[in-house]
Scaffold this active site. Structure first.
Site, mmCIF file in Angstrom:
data_model
loop_
_atom_site.group_PDB
_atom_site.id
_atom_site.type_symbol
_atom_site.label_atom_id
_atom_site.label_comp_id
_atom_site.label_asym_id
_atom_site.label_seq_id
_atom_site.Cartn_x
_atom_site.Cartn_y
_atom_site.Cartn_z
ATOM 1 N N GLU A 155 -1.604 5.892 4.261
ATOM 2 C CA GLU A 155 -0.705 4.761 4.016
ATOM 3 C C GLU A 155 0.776 5.147 4.055
ATOM 4 O OE1 GLU A 155 -2.156 3.023 0.346
ATOM 5 O OE2 GLU A 155 -3.856 2.110 1.362
ATOM 6 N N GLU A 311 -10.523 2.376 3.745
ATOM 7 C CA GLU A 311 -10.483 1.919 2.351
ATOM 8 C C GLU A 311 -10.635 0.416 2.346
ATOM 9 O OE1 GLU A 311 -7.100 3.008 -0.080
ATOM 10 O OE2 GLU A 311 -7.085 5.048 0.728
HETATM 11 O O1 IFM Z 1 -5.643 3.970 -5.200
HETATM 12 C C1 IFM Z 1 -5.033 3.564 -4.024
HETATM 13 C C2 IFM Z 1 -5.124 4.653 -2.978
HETATM 14 O O2 IFM Z 1 -4.529 5.827 -3.408
HETATM 15 C C3 IFM Z 1 -4.448 4.224 -1.706
HETATM 16 N N1 IFM Z 1 -4.880 2.925 -1.266
HETATM 17 C C4 IFM Z 1 -4.919 1.865 -2.252
HETATM 18 C C5 IFM Z 1 -5.690 2.313 -3.468
HETATM 19 C C6 IFM Z 1 -5.761 1.174 -4.500
HETATM 20 O O3 IFM Z 1 -4.493 0.806 -4.900
#
Ligand code: IFM
Length: 395
Positions: A155, A311
């Site tokens: 990210e 994710e």
């Molecule tokens: O916990 C985070 C992760 O580190 C990166 N993506 C979003 C998740 C939830 O906020």
């Protein structure tokens, strides 16, 4: 009933700082203490010690892949001094995954930096890419051959915004210019890391791994369908979701689109027929909008690259809602596949409840509950339902 392809990858993700515990050479560790963050990361989930048991759980839940990250600050606690012991630890971790039939997806940078790197300006330093590459080379030399999927940076957009624009995360910068500079340096670092990783595999006569980033994407939706709102949506989508990916595509330095999707983001003023107040929410107040995943996936079709959901998840104390969230997002994903989007796999965030950065340990994202007093793990019902999908490829 929905059916997924035989070779589909199913798993869950973690990141080192959020689960390992005791990452005392990382900038977050120092920052948490300096600003007296309400909940310190401390021992986190003690995953550094319990990784093997945690992987047993993932295997028992029929996962066939697992995403994790390497903590740069453990591997290089002082500038230029690499820890053989920590490199060996991560080698054992990756082998432990493979022994259990879990394909490793390894992230090299997931928000945290070594303290020494932070002190020299971290990603604002002109030589940031060189420092990063030196670390990447060490890690990949040890793990090449064991890792089929590399994620260089998690990210980058969230990192640049939170740390350099919104002032929320270390080093709490609040400058548009700095956020752009950091983004630029991250793009450069990725491109070079991409080629470096491939060179190492080639030198060792190994077939190339698949390399990407994990890009956070939001489904931007206009509150009212006015022209101004639609233009704002277009720009946000272009700059937040796509810009980084498009640069990597232009440099032919990306093998698949790694995508993290959680929620929509409402743009502009006025009411909406999809009034956000009627949508279900996670425990941090983010709206739940599975249609957004479908829309984003369809928008990626033109790039002609496979997509990997690296994710997708929900923090909630209501586990029935967690299962609804997973199921509805898998339905969206399957619809996109039926409409021609190639998808490699689905990785849920997260395997374990964990340290949710500045929000501490309150938000519960895990398929597996963690008791932060005893460190006992308890498999949630949603995890069992998801495990049926992983086993049968059917929903
Ligand atoms: O916990 C985070 C992760 O580190 C990166 N993506 C979003 C998740 C939830 O906020």
């Amino acid at each position: 009933m929905i059916e997924f392809p035989k070779e589909f990858l199913w798993g869950a993700a973690t990141s080192a700082y959020q689960v390992e515990g005791n990452n005392m050479f990382s900038d977050w560790w120092e920052w948490e203490k300096r600003i007296s963050l309400k909940h310190l990361s401390g021992l986190a989930c003690r995953h550094y010690e319990f990784y093997a048991q945690d992987f047993d759980l993932a295997k028992g839940l029929n996962h066939n892949c697992h995403r994790l990250s390497i903590e740069w600050a453990r591997v290089e606690p002082e500038e230029g001094k690499f820890s053989g012991e920590e490199l060996e630890h991560y080698r054992r971790v990756i082998l432990a995954l493979k022994e259990r039939g879990l394909r490793p997806i390894v992230t090299l940078h997931h928000f945290t930096n070594p303290i020494w790197f932070a002190k020299i300006g971290a990603w604002r330093n002109r030589k940031a890419d060189k420092y990063f590459l030196r670390y990447v080379e060490k890690v990949v030399n040890i793990l090449a051959g064991e890792v089929p999927f590399w994620v260089t940076i998690n990210e980058p957009n969230v990192y640049a915004y939170h740390s350099y624009l919104l002032g929320l995360w270390p080093p709490q910068g609040k400058s548009f210019f700095r956020a752009r500079q950091v983004t630029h340096n991250l793009v450069n670092a990725h491109i070079q890391a991409y080629h470096l990783i491939r060179d190492i595999y080639k030198k060792n006569n190994l077939s190339y791994p698949k390399i990407s980033i994990a890009q956070n994407m939001q489904a931007f939706i206009p509150r009212l369908p006015s022209l101004a709102n639609k233009i704002a949506v277009y720009l946000k989508h272009k700059f937040y979701n796509l810009e980084f990916i498009e640069k990597l595509i232009a440099h032919q330095a990306i093998d698949f689109i790694g995508m993290n999707y959680y929620s929509p983001s409402w743009v502009g003023k006025g009411g909406s027929k999809d009034d956000p107040s009627v949508l279900r929410k996670n425990s941090m107040g983010w709206d739940i909008y599975p249609q957004g995943l479908y829309d984003l996936l369809m928008g990626l079709k033109n790039y002609n690259l496979p997509v990997f959901i690296l994710e997708n998840g929900i923090c909630t104390d209501n586990d029935a809602l967690r299962w609804d969230y997973i199921k509805e997002h898998l339905e969206s994903l399957s619809r996109a596949m039926q409409n021609g989007v190639k998808i490699l796999g689905y990785v849920y965030w997260s395997l374990l409840d964990n340290f949710e950065w500045d929000k501490g340990f309150g938000p519960r994202f895990g398929l597996v509950e963690v008791d932060y007093h005893t460190y006992q793990r308890t498999i949630r019902e949603s995890a069992r339902k998801f495990s049926e999908v992983c086993l049968t490829n059917k929903l």
